[in-house]
Design a protein around this motif. Structure first.
Motif, mmCIF file in Angstrom:
data_model
loop_
_atom_site.group_PDB
_atom_site.id
_atom_site.type_symbol
_atom_site.label_atom_id
_atom_site.label_comp_id
_atom_site.label_asym_id
_atom_site.label_seq_id
_atom_site.Cartn_x
_atom_site.Cartn_y
_atom_site.Cartn_z
ATOM 1 N N UNK A 1 1.006 -1.183 -0.019
ATOM 2 C CA UNK A 1 -0.022 0.001 0.080
ATOM 3 C C UNK A 1 0.978 1.103 -0.079
ATOM 4 N N UNK A 2 1.816 1.147 0.692
ATOM 5 C CA UNK A 2 3.074 2.346 0.666
ATOM 6 C C UNK A 2 3.501 2.641 -0.658
ATOM 7 N N UNK A 3 3.765 1.557 -1.451
ATOM 8 C CA UNK A 3 4.249 1.275 -2.676
ATOM 9 C C UNK A 3 3.338 2.261 -3.627
ATOM 10 N N UNK A 4 1.858 1.769 -3.531
ATOM 11 C CA UNK A 4 0.957 2.134 -4.241
ATOM 12 C C UNK A 4 0.752 3.918 -4.217
ATOM 13 N N UNK A 5 0.947 4.292 -2.830
ATOM 14 C CA UNK A 5 1.000 5.849 -2.762
ATOM 15 C C UNK A 5 1.999 6.431 -3.465
ATOM 16 N N UNK B 1 6.966 6.841 4.134
ATOM 17 C CA UNK B 1 6.969 7.713 3.194
ATOM 18 C C UNK B 1 7.248 9.172 3.454
ATOM 19 N N UNK B 2 8.396 9.708 3.239
ATOM 20 C CA UNK B 2 8.625 11.046 3.684
ATOM 21 C C UNK B 2 8.446 11.795 2.412
ATOM 22 N N UNK B 3 7.224 12.494 2.670
ATOM 23 C CA UNK B 3 6.390 13.389 1.362
ATOM 24 C C UNK B 3 7.159 14.688 1.492
ATOM 25 N N UNK B 4 7.880 14.987 0.617
ATOM 26 C CA UNK B 4 8.685 16.321 0.383
ATOM 27 C C UNK B 4 7.590 17.304 -0.084
#
Length: 905
Positions: free
Chosen positions: A642-646, A705-708
């Motif tokens: 699911x993280x990969x899909x995000x 997931x570190x979202x910049x």
């Protein structure tokens, strides 16, 4: 209907998570296509050819994956395909519909009765029973295999607490594929009849991973050795899976040669015993001793003439003012509230019954020598371990960026602290992890200073908040080569889930300890050590550190005779597994526990554990352990998927990628720590993922997931509160000035992921609209400049609190504040003036901004200008230890002078 398709490769992306999702999606999509076919053909309108072609593609995909599942089974699948090829769309659609009805849980525990059994009204039965699958590796005659399968299935009874189905594969490669892509497999039955290689077409990535696992094995011509190799592979990939052996001949001889490797060995005539063993083994993992005892207690009638008026809802059940507590939480919670330690409930402080049994089951699940439950969080778990190991004056090496509980517990223990610096990621305002070279350098410096004998422990965060993960085995190997009795505390607060996935598991403290212990006992390790002894120079002296460079550059090998493995891991079960808040565990792999630490650990446990522990937390820990033993692999693999899909959704969406970017390994780990050079190994499949995690010094947890968000022009704290939490009720925890951390966990589902993507699109649209209203370009060409202040290094301890070799006595500094007037308060400008005048200003307190959540200042530390620059630039709402009205608490020069005078004696 002729599908006319070449068989696709199993799991085209090479990642096991794709299999369960693609399989479920393919069945559900096929159901939709067939329902459309029935409608179009029934109405005589439209062209069915396009639908037929689409159904054929889906059948090809399912055909590549379904042989590795027992339910619905390849026979059932072939019946459905035969109906399609005969253009009997209605019965085919009904079969697919029944399959889709069985995908009731996220981990796909399928109820077979809904596939095959029907009631008098020709409707699927409504009986729901947990189902597992049993993998059987057998390349014998089809008739014999089917006969044995039927014999086993005939043993099942409706009274069983769960049921199972068998999936049979002919080869080692097929067995490994099944174990990786089918998480419902809970038991493996081997026979001496198997091939090495599959006849299926595997994807390049999946085949590469399977080949790497088999490397160096299966070279013997003896069947016994081949069986042992296969058993070892099953244990390596899925250690929770029980392995049985069914042999036709020479059973007694095999039993002598294979003792200890298989749960049990059976002849082909022992179907009943094998069935009972499968049932019993699963039930042993299903057992929850304390939870069961608590349920029994809640169901017993009784009276309370003791503490806790709320027990059995006594004080609230009939109260007009408190009854809503019962309405909200339910009666069972209050029936289970008690202060009793009898009737099977046991005492957490002195367990001899159900809690002791729960501890032992948890130790089995997490691979430790011993496991202890903690009901007030990993902060307390850390204090227990530190206090049990450290005495005043001992030196401990600590990552400065570790959780604040470590710093406070070291004050309590009175140890002298030598802080280790993690590498900084200045652009993202994030600290990484401590390089191994820095750890070795610190130990060698202490050795040259004559202080190595005082070094007792090293504490590191194995998986930082941002998901930077160490290679704990390599760290322990090389540190033990310098100090063979060093004790390790791995803070795995955010990493409790990792022991239940074959790739994650390798980088857990307990798995590393087991692997290192096994390696130390081999002749090969002894030879490697002796070779290195002849190559390394003598350790550097206090005057001449030159020889240390050779030690820093070498891959150090510990002395197998001198090394003692003393390894502790603390985990916040409630953070990443199923548990009520504050439920944590301490895992111990300590070869000297009984002789050197049992009593002090008990006393430390007593010191920090409440005499009134929360029984609901204990019960939830028991349940959480049960869950991960039975479905942990499936749950962890799903959270990664699911993280990969995000990540993929953000990278592929035109609007989202204008404003957001998920940082990868190249952003979070400097190149010198990445031997594989892979920037996103999980995306590239199992083989790449496994290789990177085998070779790289640091890796990134793919479920974080570190979202910049630097392109949005919004700082992380504002984005978290105003946009995500207040605006859309999306909870996140950590932010930096330019990023927001998104974490999937075992409770994350696909709907939550879809909602997150939807929210990010709404935010991006709003940002676009706002830019147009402001008359600016719709999208900045470069990330919006954020005021960047370098992350500060630890300065140093003041001479008054110097413990030698750059270590510090924080305990002395902490308790000096109790003297009056030993401290005063200054704001930043006043401190800057004193620094400019050549004075040392020394912190009297912990100063901890949230985020990032670690102390920037500790008691006894000299305040530096870079630290003040960093603190002055922070816009964090919450800073523990800093008084906005008064400023920083610092020691007076007079108090420091008295301490130095006292030290001189």
């Amino acid at each position: 209907m002729d599908t006319g398709l070449a068989k696709p490769a199993v799991n085209a992306t090479g990642t096991p998570e794709s299999a369960w999702r693609r399989r479920k999606d393919a069945w559900e999509h096929l159901g939709y296509i067939l329902s459309e076919l029935v409608r179009v053909v029934g109405n005589g309108s439209g062209e069915p050819e396009t639908l037929v072609q689409e159904a054929g593609k889906l059948i090809g995909l399912i055909a590549a994956i379904e042989p590795y599942w027992a339910t619905p089974g390849i026979s059932y699948f072939n019946e459905m395909v035969a109906a399609l090829e005969a253009d009997d769309y209605d019965p085919a659609m009904e079969k697919v519909y029944l399959v889709n009805q069985t995908f009731r849980s996220q981990t796909q525990y399928i109820e077979p009765d809904t596939l095959h059994a029907e009631d008098e009204e020709n409707e699927p039965t409504a009986r729901f029973t947990p189902v597992v699958e049993v993998l059987m590796v057998d390349n014998g005659r089809v008739e014999e295999i089917e006969g044995f399968k039927q014999e086993m299935l005939d043993q099942r009874r409706s009274s069983d607490e769960f049921t199972y189905n068998l999936v049979v594969v002919p080869s080692v490669e097929d067995a490994l594929v099944a174990l990786m892509i089918n998480p419902t497999i809970q038991t493996c039955v081997l026979t001496p009849r198997f091939e090495l290689h599959t006849r299926q077409k595997l994807s390049t990535a999946l085949h590469g991973y399977i080949s790497a696992q088999m490397d160096g094995m299966f070279s013997s011509g003896k069947q016994v050795d081949l069986l042992l190799d296969l058993e070892r592979l099953v244990e390596r990939l899925r250690p929770e899976v029980a392995v049985y052996l069914v042999a036709g001949v020479a059973l007694e001889s095999l039993a002598r040669e294979l003792t200890g490797r298989f749960r049990r060995i059976f002849s082909r005539n022992d179907g009943m015993d094998l069935h009972l063993s499968i049932i019993g083994e699963i039930l042993s993992r299903y057992e929850t001793p304390f939870f069961n005892a608590l349920q029994r207690h809640a169901r017993r009638p009784g009276g309370v003439f003791h503490a806790m008026p709320i027990s059995r809802a006594g004080s609230v059940q009939n109260s007009p003012w408190a009854r809503d507590l019962v309405d909200f939480y339910g009666i069972n919670l209050l029936l289970a509230e008690t202060s009793a330690t009898s009737g099977g409930l046991d005492s957490l402080l002195d367990p001899h019954g159900s809690i002791r049994d729960a501890h032992e089951l948890a130790a089995r699940a997490f691979g430790s020598h011993r496991t202890y439950f903690v009901t007030n969080g990993t902060s307390t778990a850390n204090k227990i371990v530190h206090q049990s190991i450290l005495a005043p004056g001992d030196i401990v090496l600590v990552d400065r960026n570790c959780h604040k509980s470590h710093h406070y517990s070291l004050v309590l223990a009175g140890a002298h602290v030598k802080y280790l610096e993690a590498y900084p990621l200045q652009e993202h305002a994030i600290y990484g992890a401590v390089p191994l070279r820095e750890i070795k350098k610190a130990l060698l410096e202490l050795r040259r200073a004559g202080k190595l004998h005082k070094v007792k422990m090293i504490t590191l965060t194995n998986c930082t908040f941002d998901g930077i993960i160490y290679d704990p085995r390599r760290v322990m190997e090389e540190c033990l080569a310098i100090k063979p009795d060093l004790v390790f505390l791995w803070d795995e607060a955010w990493y409790a889930f990792a022991g239940f996935h074959p790739i994650y598991r390798k980088r857990t403290a307990m798995a590393a300890a087991r692997g290192l212990e096994a390696d130390l006992s081999t002749a090969q390790h002894r030879r490697r050590y002796e070779e290195q002894v002849g190559q390394l120079p003598e350790p550097g002296t206090h005057e001449d550190p030159a020889n240390d460079e050779a030690w820093l550059n070498a891959r150090l090998i510990p002395d197998p005779q001198a090394t003692r493995l003393r390894i502790y891991a603390t985990q916040s079960t409630h953070k990443t597994l199923t548990s009520l808040r504050q439920g944590s565990m301490i895992h111990v792999h300590d070869q000297d526990f009984a002789s050197r630490n049992a009593n002090s650990f008990r006393e430390a446990y007593m010191t920090h554990t409440s005499t009134s522990p929360n029984y609901q937390i204990l019960a939830s820990l028991d349940i959480g352990r049960r869950q991960v033993e039975l479905e942990g692999y499936a749950l962890v693999q799903r959270q990664v998927d699911l993280a990969l899909s995000i990540s993929k959704a953000i990278a592929r969406h035109d609007l989202l990628r204008k404003y957001f970017r998920v940082l990868d390994s190249s952003d979070l780990i400097p190149e010198q720590f990445r031997t594989s050079r892979n920037t996103n190994p999980v995306r590239d499949g199992l083989a790449a993922w496994d290789q990177a995690w085998d070779t790289d010094e640091f890796v990134v947890d793919p479920s974080r997931l570190t979202l910049d968000i630097s392109r949005t022009g919004v700082d992380g704290d504002t984005f978290k509160h105003s946009y995500l939490m207040d605006g859309h009720a999306i909870q996140v925890n950590k932010t930096s000035r330019t990023s927001v951390l998104l974490m999937t966990n075992i409770g994350t589902n696909r709907s939550a992921v879809a909602y997150l993507i939807e929210v990010l699109i709404k935010i991006a649209n709003e940002l676009e609209r706002q830019r147009r209203l402001d008359g600016r370009d719709a999208y900045p060409a470069q990330p919006t400049a954020q005021p960047q202040v370098p992350l500060p290094d630890f300065s140093h301890f003041a001479p008054a609190f110097d413990g030698g070799a750059q270590s510090g006595d924080m305990r002395r500094a902490y308790y000096l504040t109790y003297d009056d007037p030993a401290t005063t308060f200054y704001h930043s400008p006043a401190i800057r003036e004193r620094i400019a005048a050549g004075q040392e200003v020394v912190s009297a307190a912990f100063v901890t901004p949230y985020p990032p959540g670690f102390p920037v200042l500790v008691p006894g530390q000299v305040i530096s200008l870079p630290i003040l620059d960093y603190m002055d630039a922070l816009d964090t709402r919450e800073i523990h230890g800093y008084h906005r009205q008064y400023g920083y608490q610092v020691f007076t020069p007079e108090a420091l002078a008295l301490v130095e005078q006292d030290k001189r004696g």
